[in-house]
Enzyme design. Structure first.
Site, PDB file in Angstrom:
ATOM      1  N   ARG A  23       0.906  -1.046   0.068  1.00  0.00           N
ATOM      2  CA  ARG A  23      -0.125   0.020  -0.034  1.00  0.00           C
ATOM      3  C   ARG A  23       0.979   1.217  -0.249  1.00  0.00           C
ATOM      4  NH1 ARG A  23      -2.820  -0.646   5.385  1.00  0.00           N
ATOM      5  NH2 ARG A  23      -0.494  -1.498   5.765  1.00  0.00           N
ATOM      6  N   HIS A  62      19.668  32.279  10.782  1.00  0.00           N
ATOM      7  CA  HIS A  62      18.745  32.701  11.996  1.00  0.00           C
ATOM      8  C   HIS A  62      19.030  32.112  13.019  1.00  0.00           C
ATOM      9  CE1 HIS A  62      15.781  33.643   8.569  1.00  0.00           C
ATOM     10  NE2 HIS A  62      16.825  34.591   8.443  1.00  0.00           N
ATOM     11  N   TYR A 131       9.093  22.921  10.074  1.00  0.00           N
ATOM     12  CA  TYR A 131      10.151  22.668  11.507  1.00  0.00           C
ATOM     13  C   TYR A 131       9.312  23.001  12.815  1.00  0.00           C
ATOM     14  CZ  TYR A 131      10.593  27.547   9.535  1.00  0.00           C
ATOM     15  OH  TYR A 131      10.700  28.527   8.872  1.00  0.00           O
TER      16      TYR A 131
END
Length: 181
Positions: A23, A62, A131
């Protein structure tokens, strides 16, 4: 869960166990107990973000002072070149970085701990990144270091000019950045 170490030992690639049959596949994208047993890290996530980017977009570097964020990063579509930078002044690896590819369809996640800067390059069209973060976003505490800082020397696998936000384009140099003690 399989843990793959990187050049910065605190930054890890995580590969969940895949269950496959005719599947298709299924897997746990996150299980706190399994994560803790595999990594030795007990973390609770308080926020989940998604971003969509066009090819050659660079987001980062960042990080957030005061309330630093650990991040569990995955790719839902496309491919990114993900980068973590050690910003802990007392670390023997201060200013060092590691980079790796994360590709949709390959169930692999990156753990970027607090004390590290984070950036990524969208290496395909229509990249979607998800995230989870261990701390809420606080814009007044967020800092950005220039993506192409010569002192960091990150090797970006760019195919053309990068697309940057105004904030990323005007980010400070590593030598001038506020970092973690």
């Amino acid at each position: 869960m399989r843990v793959v170490t990187t050049a910065l030992p605190e930054v890890m690639l995580l590969e969940p166990k895949i269950h496959e049959d005719r599947r298709g596949i299924t897997y746990e994208s996150f299980n706190q107990r399994t994560f803790r047993e595999a990594t030795g890290i007990d973390v609770s996530f308080v926020q989940e973000n998604r971003s969509r980017s066009v090819r050659n977009t660079i987001r980062g570097v960042h990080y957030q002072l005061g309330r630093p964020q650990g991040k569990l990063v995955g790719v839902l579509s496309g491919e990114i070149y993900d980068v973590a930078v050690d910003l802990r002044r007392t670390s023997p690896r201060f200013g060092k970085w590691t980079g790796f590819r994360l590709v949709a369809g390959t169930p692999q996640y990156a753990w970027i701990p607090s004390g590290f800067g984070h950036a990524f390059l969208a290496a395909a069209e229509g990249v979607e990144v998800i995230y989870k973060m261990s701390e809420f976003w606080a814009p007044e505490l967020e800092r950005v270091i220039r993506w192409n800082d010569v002192d960091l020397g990150i090797h970006w696998p760019l195919s053309g000019e990068p697309l940057l936000s105004k904030r990323d384009a005007e980010a400070v140099r590593f030598k001038d950045a506020e970092v973690f003690e």
